[in-house]
Structures are given as C-alpha cells and as structure tokens.
Scaffold this motif. Sequence first.
Motif, PDB file in Angstrom:
ATOM      1  N   PHE A  59      28.135  63.540   3.091  1.00  0.00           N
ATOM      2  CA  PHE A  59      28.904  62.309   2.903  1.00  0.00           C
ATOM      3  C   PHE A  59      30.008  62.170   3.945  1.00  0.00           C
ATOM      4  O   PHE A  59      30.275  61.071   4.449  1.00  0.00           O
ATOM      5  N   LEU A  60      30.651  63.277   4.276  1.00  0.00           N
ATOM      6  CA  LEU A  60      31.699  63.240   5.300  1.00  0.00           C
ATOM      7  C   LEU A  60      31.110  62.883   6.666  1.00  0.00           C
ATOM      8  O   LEU A  60      31.737  62.151   7.445  1.00  0.00           O
ATOM      9  N   ALA A  61      29.923  63.393   6.933  1.00  0.00           N
ATOM     10  CA  ALA A  61      29.259  63.046   8.193  1.00  0.00           C
ATOM     11  C   ALA A  61      28.907  61.557   8.216  1.00  0.00           C
ATOM     12  O   ALA A  61      29.060  60.890   9.250  1.00  0.00           O
ATOM     13  N   LEU A  62      28.448  61.030   7.080  1.00  0.00           N
ATOM     14  CA  LEU A  62      28.135  59.603   6.992  1.00  0.00           C
ATOM     15  C   LEU A  62      29.380  58.760   7.256  1.00  0.00           C
ATOM     16  O   LEU A  62      29.328  57.782   8.009  1.00  0.00           O
ATOM     17  N   ALA A  63      30.503  59.145   6.647  1.00  0.00           N
ATOM     18  CA  ALA A  63      31.745  58.408   6.874  1.00  0.00           C
ATOM     19  C   ALA A  63      32.137  58.448   8.345  1.00  0.00           C
ATOM     20  O   ALA A  63      32.618  57.446   8.898  1.00  0.00           O
ATOM     21  N   GLY A  64      31.937  59.595   8.992  1.00  0.00           N
ATOM     22  CA  GLY A  64      32.239  59.698  10.408  1.00  0.00           C
ATOM     23  C   GLY A  64      31.353  58.797  11.246  1.00  0.00           C
ATOM     24  O   GLY A  64      31.821  58.114  12.166  1.00  0.00           O
ATOM     25  N   GLU A  65      30.063  58.781  10.929  1.00  0.00           N
ATOM     26  CA  GLU A  65      29.119  57.935  11.676  1.00  0.00           C
ATOM     27  C   GLU A  65      29.439  56.450  11.501  1.00  0.00           C
ATOM     28  O   GLU A  65      29.323  55.662  12.446  1.00  0.00           O
ATOM     29  N   GLN A  66      29.835  56.071  10.288  1.00  0.00           N
ATOM     30  CA  GLN A  66      30.126  54.660   9.998  1.00  0.00           C
ATOM     31  C   GLN A  66      31.543  54.267  10.402  1.00  0.00           C
ATOM     32  O   GLN A  66      31.909  53.090  10.311  1.00  0.00           O
ATOM     33  N   GLU A  67      32.345  55.257  10.790  1.00  0.00           N
ATOM     34  CA  GLU A  67      33.744  55.034  11.158  1.00  0.00           C
ATOM     35  C   GLU A  67      34.515  54.354  10.026  1.00  0.00           C
ATOM     36  O   GLU A  67      35.205  53.346  10.216  1.00  0.00           O
ATOM     37  N   VAL A  68      34.379  54.950   8.833  1.00  0.00           N
ATOM     38  CA  VAL A  68      35.116  54.478   7.663  1.00  0.00           C
ATOM     39  C   VAL A  68      35.861  55.664   7.051  1.00  0.00           C
ATOM     40  O   VAL A  68      35.570  56.829   7.346  1.00  0.00           O
ATOM     41  N   GLY A  69      36.827  55.371   6.201  1.00  0.00           N
ATOM     42  CA  GLY A  69      37.550  56.421   5.525  1.00  0.00           C
ATOM     43  C   GLY A  69      36.725  57.045   4.416  1.00  0.00           C
ATOM     44  O   GLY A  69      35.622  56.573   4.086  1.00  0.00           O
TER      45      GLY A  69
END
Length: 312
Positions: A59-69
């Motif tokens: 999930f943290l990787a997904l947030a990083g890829e999407q550039e969201v908090g």
Amino acid sequence: MSRYRNALPQLSGGFFLADGGIETDLIFNHGIEIREFAAHTLLADPSGREAMAGYFREFLALAGEQEVGFILDSQTWKTHSHWADDLGADEADLRAANKDSIEFIAGLRDEYSSNSRPIVLNGIMGPRGDSYAPDVEVAAHEAEDYHAQQIAWLAETQVDMVTGTTYTQADEAIGLVRAARAAGLPVVISFTVETDGTLPTGQPLGEAIELVDEATDSAAAYFVVNCAHPDHFFHVMDGNGWTRRVRGIRCNASRLSHAELDACETLDPGDPEELASQYVELRKRMPWINILGGCCGTDLRHIAAIAGSLSG
C-alpha cells in the motif's frame, strides 16, 4: 517525536489513501491465523511481523506511485483492557503492545521516506465492546475515563493522531474525543452503520455526528465511515450540513450485513472496480472527501482500483 501531531496534512487537501481490511486479507487471502482477530498479536512472531510488513509495503508503494498521502494505521484496535482476558494480557502487556505497534509503523514510514506526500501515523482505537453487536451503552464520562488509558499510552509514542474506529455510539465517541483533546492528540471518529445507514444502536449517522460535535465544540478533526458497503449509507450523504464533517470513507467490499459477515466462513471480496466507481460517484457529490481506504473484504486490488479511478 511526532511529525504531524500539530498540523495534520490531510486537513489541507490532496488525496490520502489508507489500507484495506488487514485482518480479512491476511486470514482469508494469505492463510494467516490471527488470534482473537487482534492483528497486534502477529507482531510478537517474526513471520507474523514480516507478513504485516509485506502487507503494508504494497500500500505504501502504491501511494508513492500515485503521489498521494497515506494514513498508516497501527494494529491497536484491541489493545485496551476490554479484551485483556480474551488475549490473556495484563496492563503491562497492553501498554507494550501499543508502543510496539507504533514503533512498527514508524519503521515502515522510514522505509518509504522517499514518498513525495506525507505518511501519517494513525493510532487505531476500537470501541469498548463488539462493533457488530454492541451489548452495552457507554456513557460519555465513562468512555472518557476508559479510553484515557490507551490514549495516554499512545501519546507517549510518535503517533500523529488517533482514530476511534468502527464506533457504534455517539456517547462513547464523545468520551473518546474529550480524552484525546485532554491529552493533546488529534482525534478522528469513524462510525459504522447497518444496511439502512443508521448506527447499530439505531441512531441516524447524521444525528450521531452532530451530537459529538455539539458535546465537544467540534473538537474531532473530522469523521469517517467504515465497515459498511456504499449501498448501506451513500444514500444519506447528501453533501449538506453534517456531511461536510466527513472526510474519509473505508467501505466493505461486501453488501452483506454485519450479522451476515460475522457468520461467514468464506470471504466476500465484492467487485473492486464497482467499489471504485461508487467512490468516484460520492466524490462528485462531496469533493472534500479526500481519505479513501477499505475495510472488511478489501485488499490491494480494491485500493489500487480506487486510486486509479480517482487519478483518472
């Protein structure tokens, strides 16, 4: 040191993701037994700890890829005295579990320090009793005294905020907000509802939110609704009045009621794409909702679909 306790970044706008249903995902999709449905019990075992780390890393990787908090939850939903006997734990054990869980998620935040948007450490606090079938009413003053103990433990850590999750009663929520305010911790209330959009006590969701705000001078940072399918409560979210206090949704994938889910021996994962489309439709009516995650039956597929639909 806490990083965002004095200024929660999600209040300034921008999308923030949260994870899905950690317990249902690990139990049904990964075959990991969780004693008493208390995820913190996995932290004491190296393999369980790594399984949870792997879960959150996706999930943290997904947030990083999407550039969201990202709102990074602790595993402290059941680390309070109501569950001590079931868990075979004493006060010292529970205090240590709260501390360990925050240290665990703080370490994960450090791993993903290259993410461009904030990662907020969120101390999860469950209600005093069964979230699906509350068997006792908790007065506000009793709840304040009761929850002050776990809040004091969490306040000693790096946690940025606390969230009362899957709450069923306005009075208990009032007590939690007062206790958190006294400890200087930002607090969020996340109510759950039945298939008709009312709390398990029968109280309308809007009435509960208004009562909490009236009794606490609107001290809660915001409200969330969790552990219910969109069909169960989106019809009461009209974008007016109390609904403007709701900033987050963490829905179930399944349309089943709480009673039906409690009796299930198999997982109902619903339809990730349908769930994502329902989130998009609600956001059209209530564009201030910026914290999006899942609850029972959801996993990375659902949150990725939500993130993809919103970015699109």
